[in-house]
Write a protein that holds these residues in place. Structure first.
Motif, short mmCIF file in Angstrom:
data_model
loop_
_atom_site.label_atom_id
_atom_site.label_comp_id
_atom_site.label_asym_id
_atom_site.label_seq_id
_atom_site.Cartn_x
_atom_site.Cartn_y
_atom_site.Cartn_z
N LEU A 137 28.52 61.16 24.74
CA LEU A 137 28.60 59.95 23.94
C LEU A 137 29.25 58.82 24.71
O LEU A 137 30.36 58.98 25.26
CB LEU A 137 29.41 60.23 22.67
N VAL A 138 28.57 57.67 24.80
CA VAL A 138 29.18 56.45 25.31
C VAL A 138 30.09 55.89 24.22
O VAL A 138 29.63 55.57 23.13
CB VAL A 138 28.11 55.40 25.69
N ILE A 139 31.39 55.79 24.49
CA ILE A 139 32.33 55.37 23.45
C ILE A 139 32.86 53.96 23.65
O ILE A 139 33.49 53.40 22.75
CB ILE A 139 33.51 56.36 23.33
N ASN A 140 32.62 53.38 24.83
CA ASN A 140 33.10 52.01 25.06
C ASN A 140 32.35 51.44 26.26
O ASN A 140 31.86 52.20 27.11
CB ASN A 140 34.61 52.00 25.32
N GLU A 141 32.28 50.12 26.34
CA GLU A 141 31.63 49.44 27.46
C GLU A 141 32.39 48.17 27.80
O GLU A 141 32.99 47.55 26.93
CB GLU A 141 30.18 49.06 27.11
N GLY A 142 32.35 47.78 29.06
CA GLY A 142 32.96 46.52 29.46
C GLY A 142 33.13 46.43 30.96
O GLY A 142 33.53 47.40 31.60
N VAL A 143 32.80 45.27 31.51
CA VAL A 143 32.98 45.01 32.94
C VAL A 143 33.83 43.76 33.08
O VAL A 143 33.57 42.75 32.42
CB VAL A 143 31.63 44.82 33.66
N THR A 144 34.85 43.83 33.92
CA THR A 144 35.83 42.74 33.98
C THR A 144 35.78 41.97 35.29
O THR A 144 35.36 42.47 36.32
CB THR A 144 37.26 43.28 33.81
N ARG A 145 36.22 40.71 35.19
CA ARG A 145 36.53 39.88 36.35
C ARG A 145 37.82 39.16 36.01
O ARG A 145 38.00 38.71 34.87
CB ARG A 145 35.39 38.90 36.65
N THR A 146 38.73 39.04 36.98
CA THR A 146 40.10 38.62 36.65
C THR A 146 40.61 37.51 37.57
O THR A 146 41.33 37.76 38.53
CB THR A 146 41.05 39.83 36.75
N PRO A 147 40.26 36.26 37.29
CA PRO A 147 40.78 35.16 38.10
C PRO A 147 42.29 35.00 37.93
O PRO A 147 42.85 35.33 36.88
CB PRO A 147 40.03 33.93 37.56
N VAL A 148 42.95 34.51 38.99
CA VAL A 148 44.40 34.35 38.96
C VAL A 148 44.75 32.90 39.29
O VAL A 148 44.11 32.26 40.12
CB VAL A 148 45.07 35.31 39.97
N PHE A 149 45.79 32.40 38.60
CA PHE A 149 46.22 31.01 38.75
C PHE A 149 47.74 31.00 38.97
O PHE A 149 48.47 31.66 38.24
CB PHE A 149 45.87 30.18 37.51
N GLU A 150 48.19 30.22 39.96
CA GLU A 150 49.62 30.14 40.26
C GLU A 150 50.13 28.73 39.95
O GLU A 150 49.46 27.73 40.26
CB GLU A 150 49.89 30.48 41.72
N PHE A 151 51.35 28.67 39.38
CA PHE A 151 51.93 27.40 38.96
C PHE A 151 53.33 27.23 39.59
O PHE A 151 53.85 28.15 40.23
CB PHE A 151 52.00 27.34 37.44
N ALA A 152 53.93 26.09 39.38
CA ALA A 152 55.22 25.79 40.01
C ALA A 152 56.30 26.74 39.53
O ALA A 152 57.17 27.15 40.30
CB ALA A 152 55.61 24.34 39.71
N ASN A 153 56.26 27.12 38.26
CA ASN A 153 57.28 27.99 37.69
C ASN A 153 56.73 28.63 36.43
O ASN A 153 55.60 28.35 35.99
CB ASN A 153 58.57 27.22 37.41
N VAL A 154 57.52 29.49 35.81
CA VAL A 154 57.06 30.22 34.64
C VAL A 154 56.83 29.27 33.45
O VAL A 154 55.98 29.54 32.58
CB VAL A 154 58.05 31.34 34.28
N THR A 155 57.57 28.17 33.40
CA THR A 155 57.37 27.20 32.32
C THR A 155 55.96 26.63 32.38
O THR A 155 55.25 26.54 31.36
CB THR A 155 58.40 26.06 32.40
N LYS A 156 55.54 26.23 33.57
CA LYS A 156 54.19 25.70 33.75
C LYS A 156 53.14 26.78 33.47
O LYS A 156 52.07 26.50 32.92
CB LYS A 156 54.01 25.15 35.16
N ALA A 157 53.44 28.02 33.86
CA ALA A 157 52.52 29.11 33.57
C ALA A 157 52.35 29.28 32.06
O ALA A 157 51.25 29.50 31.55
CB ALA A 157 53.03 30.41 34.19
#
Length: 416
Positions: A137-157
């Motif tokens: 039985l196929v119980i789940n499906e999904g293919v991911t892509r995960t872009p990443v973004f960097e900011f000056a600090n956690v506040t901006k993130a």
């Protein structure tokens, strides 16, 4: 080559000039190995490539008559084409699958150069069929892509995250504009310091889908770069959180590709008749090797999913590199109250498709045709058959170890 210090002795200067001369000669030699600038698949480019390597090997072994006739079929699958490689293909089975999508007996084509492999999977498949078939039985499906973004600090993130969640519908519309078959089904966010990873998860229909999700995510990615109100310091299309073609533990609890479970209960008498061992011994073997897997730092516990997957993927036009992630999973064997063997496999990372990729190539299509699973509407059935095949291999190899036949079978079949 280091710079020459003019204050150095004449001997040092002479050595430097000799090295410079040798370096120049190496560059000349290297240039003689250059391939044509164009990577295109045309008769002219193929001939130019063979002019470079003609003296090294037998041209007909790689570029035979069939390869020349069919070369245009490979134009979307290869660059710098010079021919094709032939691998022996064997059939394992019949394998009876009682799945939600795969129903009936299957003869499974496997491409491999490893002796005893097809024999082992065929033995396991026949055992499963004689026991009434594997439930899959196929119980789940999904293919991911995960872009990443960097900011000056956690506040901006944090500001970026607050903006991004308001754009989900826009992201979905952009993704769907790039594909007729794919669907962006979920978006998750992972924050690490001043970096934000967006996890886009797609349904990809009957395609394996790696290219599909890359194109769709790139459209969203470009929109974010152009529209985001927060200053992005740095960003990349994939931040390596997707697990693409790498073994990882994350999908053990989620999915990448198709997550499939398969199980069967086999009478003890049939185990003794066909595998020449006992249920209790197979269960004990499983317990000991689970400990061994933990000691080795393994992800999941299985005997050899990779054997089935590599052979099936090559035969049926799948991406063999995905074996790195697809071979993660769990095999479990237990003795039930009646003394029979309960066996199951859970594979959360099956990257299989019946359209796109290499599925349309002549040999690969022929193998999918043997299964009756080429084309639209068959990807889930292929995933269920694949899980059944992996279970067949687990039963056979565990039985061989328990009966003391493993080395003997390889010696007999590999050295005949």
């Amino acid at each position: 080559m280091p710079k020459l210090n003019l204050s150095q002795s004449p001997a040092v200067r002479a050595k430097w000039e000799e090295n410079l001369k040798l370096d120049s000669q190496e560059k000349v030699t290297s240039s003689q190995q250059q391939l044509p600038n164009s990577a295109a698949l045309t008769p002219q480019c193929i001939e130019k490539r063979w002019q470079v390597i003609a003296e090294r090997t037998n041209k007909a072994a790689l570029l035979d008559t069939d390869s020349e006739k069919q070369q245009n079929l490979y134009s979307s699958n290869i660059e710098h084409f010079i021919g094709t490689v032939k691998l022996p293909v064997g059939l394992a089975g019949p394998l009876l699958v009682n799945g939600a999508h795969a129903k009936g007996e299957y003869l499974v084509p496997l491409a491999t150069t490893e002796a005893a492999l097809v024999a082992s999977y065929s033995r396991g498949a026949k055992l499963i069929t004689e026991a009434g078939g594997v439930t899959a039985l196929v119980i789940n499906e999904g293919v991911t892509r995960t872009p990443v973004f960097e900011f000056a600090n956690v506040t901006k993130a944090g500001e970026f995250v607050a903006w991004a969640v308001t754009e989900y519908e826009q992201f979905k519309q952009l993704a769907h504009s790039t594909t007729r078959y794919g669907k962006l089904k979920d978006i998750n966010i992972n924050v690490e310091g001043n970096r934000v990873y967006l996890v886009f998860e797609y349904l990809t229909g009957d395609a394996s889908g790696q290219n599909m999700v890359t194109f769709a995510t790139n459209t969203i990615y470009q929109y974010i770069i152009q529209s985001c109100p927060v200053d992005i310091h740095s960003c990349y299309l994939d931040g390596n959180l997707s697990g693409d073609k790498k073994p990882n533990s994350h999908t053990m609890r989620s999915v990448r590709g198709k997550k499939v479970v398969a199980d069967i209960t086999i009478p003890a008498a049939l185990i003794e008749k066909r595998l020449h061992t006992q249920v209790a011994k197979m269960v004990e073997f499983g317990q000991m090797t689970t400990t061994g897997s933990l000691l080795s730092g393994g992800i999941g516990v299985n005997a050899h999913y990779a054997n089935a997957l590599a052979a099936l993927y090559i035969a049926c036009g799948q991406d063999p590199a995905c074996v790195a992630e697809s071979s993660i999973g769990i095999t479990r064997m237990e003795q039930n109250a009646q003394g029979d063997l309960y066996a199951s496999v859970t594979l959360p990372n099956l990257m299989v498709g019946t359209v796109g990729g290499g599925t349309h190539l002549p040999s690969q299509k022929a193998c999918l045709d043997i299964l009756g699973l080429y084309g639209s509407g068959n990807a889930r059935a292929l995933a269920e058959v694949t899980a059944g095949l992996c279970l067949a291999g687990e039963l056979s190899i565990v039985g061989a170890f328990c009966a003391g036949h493993f080395s003997r079978a390889h010696q007999r079949l590999a050295r005949r």
